[in-house]
Design a protein around this motif. Structure first.
Motif, short mmCIF file in Angstrom:
data_model
loop_
_atom_site.label_atom_id
_atom_site.label_comp_id
_atom_site.label_asym_id
_atom_site.label_seq_id
_atom_site.Cartn_x
_atom_site.Cartn_y
_atom_site.Cartn_z
N VAL A 137 76.42 47.61 39.08
CA VAL A 137 76.22 48.12 37.73
C VAL A 137 75.79 47.03 36.73
O VAL A 137 75.04 47.30 35.79
CB VAL A 137 77.48 48.84 37.19
N ASN A 138 76.28 45.81 36.91
CA ASN A 138 75.95 44.69 36.00
C ASN A 138 76.04 45.11 34.53
O ASN A 138 75.04 45.14 33.81
CB ASN A 138 74.54 44.16 36.29
N ARG A 139 77.22 45.48 34.09
CA ARG A 139 77.36 45.98 32.71
C ARG A 139 78.69 45.55 32.09
O ARG A 139 79.61 45.12 32.80
CB ARG A 139 77.30 47.51 32.70
N THR A 140 78.75 45.67 30.76
CA THR A 140 80.02 45.53 30.06
C THR A 140 80.28 46.81 29.28
O THR A 140 79.37 47.33 28.60
CB THR A 140 80.05 44.32 29.10
N ASP A 141 81.51 47.31 29.40
CA ASP A 141 81.89 48.50 28.62
C ASP A 141 82.60 48.10 27.33
O ASP A 141 83.06 48.95 26.58
CB ASP A 141 82.87 49.37 29.43
N ALA A 142 82.72 46.79 27.09
CA ALA A 142 83.57 46.34 25.99
C ALA A 142 82.81 46.07 24.69
O ALA A 142 83.42 45.75 23.67
CB ALA A 142 84.31 45.06 26.42
N ILE A 143 81.49 46.18 24.72
CA ILE A 143 80.71 45.93 23.50
C ILE A 143 79.80 47.14 23.26
O ILE A 143 79.20 47.67 24.20
CB ILE A 143 79.83 44.67 23.62
N ALA A 144 79.71 47.54 22.02
CA ALA A 144 78.78 48.63 21.66
C ALA A 144 77.86 48.13 20.56
O ALA A 144 78.19 47.17 19.85
CB ALA A 144 79.56 49.84 21.18
N HIS A 145 76.72 48.77 20.43
CA HIS A 145 75.79 48.39 19.37
C HIS A 145 75.33 49.64 18.62
O HIS A 145 75.01 50.65 19.24
CB HIS A 145 74.57 47.67 19.96
N LEU B 231 65.61 44.66 20.30
CA LEU B 231 67.05 44.91 20.44
C LEU B 231 67.37 45.48 21.82
O LEU B 231 68.34 45.07 22.46
CB LEU B 231 67.53 45.88 19.36
N GLN B 232 66.56 46.45 22.27
CA GLN B 232 66.80 47.04 23.59
C GLN B 232 66.74 45.97 24.67
O GLN B 232 67.58 45.92 25.56
CB GLN B 232 65.78 48.14 23.89
N LYS B 233 65.72 45.10 24.59
CA LYS B 233 65.58 44.01 25.57
C LYS B 233 66.85 43.15 25.58
O LYS B 233 67.42 42.83 26.62
CB LYS B 233 64.40 43.11 25.18
N MET B 234 67.28 42.75 24.38
CA MET B 234 68.43 41.84 24.26
C MET B 234 69.71 42.53 24.75
O MET B 234 70.44 41.99 25.58
CB MET B 234 68.59 41.40 22.81
N LEU B 235 69.96 43.76 24.27
CA LEU B 235 71.22 44.43 24.58
C LEU B 235 71.32 44.80 26.06
O LEU B 235 72.37 44.67 26.68
CB LEU B 235 71.40 45.67 23.70
N ARG B 236 70.20 45.28 26.63
CA ARG B 236 70.21 45.62 28.06
C ARG B 236 70.41 44.37 28.89
O ARG B 236 71.06 44.41 29.92
CB ARG B 236 68.90 46.31 28.46
N SER B 237 69.84 43.23 28.43
CA SER B 237 70.00 42.00 29.22
C SER B 237 71.45 41.52 29.17
O SER B 237 71.91 40.83 30.07
CB SER B 237 69.06 40.90 28.71
N TRP B 238 72.18 41.88 28.12
CA TRP B 238 73.62 41.54 28.07
C TRP B 238 74.44 42.49 28.96
O TRP B 238 75.60 42.24 29.21
CB TRP B 238 74.16 41.67 26.66
N GLY B 239 73.85 43.63 29.33
CA GLY B 239 74.57 44.61 30.14
C GLY B 239 75.24 45.70 29.31
O GLY B 239 76.14 46.39 29.79
N LEU B 240 74.79 45.88 28.06
CA LEU B 240 75.40 46.95 27.25
C LEU B 240 74.89 48.32 27.69
O LEU B 240 73.71 48.47 28.02
CB LEU B 240 75.04 46.76 25.77
N VAL B 241 75.81 49.29 27.67
CA VAL B 241 75.38 50.67 27.94
C VAL B 241 75.61 51.57 26.73
O VAL B 241 74.99 52.62 26.60
CB VAL B 241 76.11 51.27 29.18
N TYR B 242 76.51 51.13 25.84
CA TYR B 242 76.78 51.94 24.64
C TYR B 242 75.87 51.47 23.52
O TYR B 242 76.23 50.62 22.72
CB TYR B 242 78.25 51.84 24.25
N ILE B 243 74.66 52.00 23.49
CA ILE B 243 73.68 51.62 22.47
C ILE B 243 73.38 52.88 21.67
O ILE B 243 72.78 53.83 22.18
CB ILE B 243 72.41 51.05 23.14
#
Ligand code: SF4
Length: 201
Positions: free
Chosen positions: A161-169, A183-195
């Motif tokens: 999954v390579n993600r973090t559930d602990a940060i949202a944007h 923003l999408q590039k940056m946030l997806r590269s961090w592994g965010l799913v709650y965008i």
């Protein structure tokens, strides 16, 4: 001259309509407005509130905003503004306008002004710490698998999954296409799913 109720409604209705179309019906009001923007510098900009992107003219004198109004030459709004855009002047000159980031430490009861550099460093530090602590490379999910005898049974399997559930944007309607792309590039590269987006909440 007597005016019937029907005539009064017709007259006031046409005044409101003309006013809302940007036509000044009161000569004194028009003269006062002209005086206010006389010799002012005119700058064209875009309303910061939503993705409709209405054009606004800002008049400044000695670096101070003295008037804002819809841009009649703008193809989107042709001079009109909604109530938010129309109130922009009050926002700019409001003594309660926030012009610095505010910070309230854990357990503190008061907000205090902080510098942008400090706030940005602090956000970067906390995002990094949180991501390091919460990043998952795999996650278990239940799937159905067929056994050799043809029967199906539910099993737990690891998926990458390579993600973090602990940060949202949360984004805003004032973001343009290019900002959303970055923003999408940056946030997806961090592994965010709650965008999320403020217009959908
Ligand atoms: S908030 Fe109103 S004035 Fe501003 S861009 Fe949106 S519709 Fe236009």
């Amino acid at each position: 001259m007597g005016v019937s109720r029907r005539e009064f409604m017709k007259l006031s209705g046409s005044s409101v309509l003309l006013g809302s179309l940007g036509v000044r019906v009161d000569p004194a009001e028009a003269a006062a407005q002209e005086l206010r923007i006389k010799d002012a510098k005119e700058t064209k900009t875009i309303c910061p509130y939503c993705s409709v992107g209405c054009g606004i003219i800002i008049h400044t004198k000695d670096g101070n905003v003295v008037n804002t109004e819809g841009d009649p030459d703008h193809p989107i709004n042709e001079g009109t503004l909604c109530s938010k855009g129309a109130s922009l002047f009050e926002v700019i000159n409001n003594p309660q306008r926030l012009i610095k980031p505010k910070y309230r430490a854990s357990g503190a009861t008061e907000w205090k002004d902080v510098e942008w550099d400090w706030a940005l460093d602090e956000i970067a530090k906390r995002v990094k710490d949180t991501r390091d602590r919460s990043f998952k490379t795999t996650s278990k999910s239940k799937v159905k698998e067929k056994a050799a005898d043809g029967t199906e049974k539910g099993i737990e399997k690891d998926f990458v999954v390579n993600r973090t559930d602990a940060i949202a944007h949360v984004g805003s309607a004032a973001l343009d296409n290019e900002e959303c792309y970055m923003l999408q590039k940056m946030l997806r590269s961090w592994g965010l799913v709650y965008i999320e987006h403020q217009a959908r909440i």
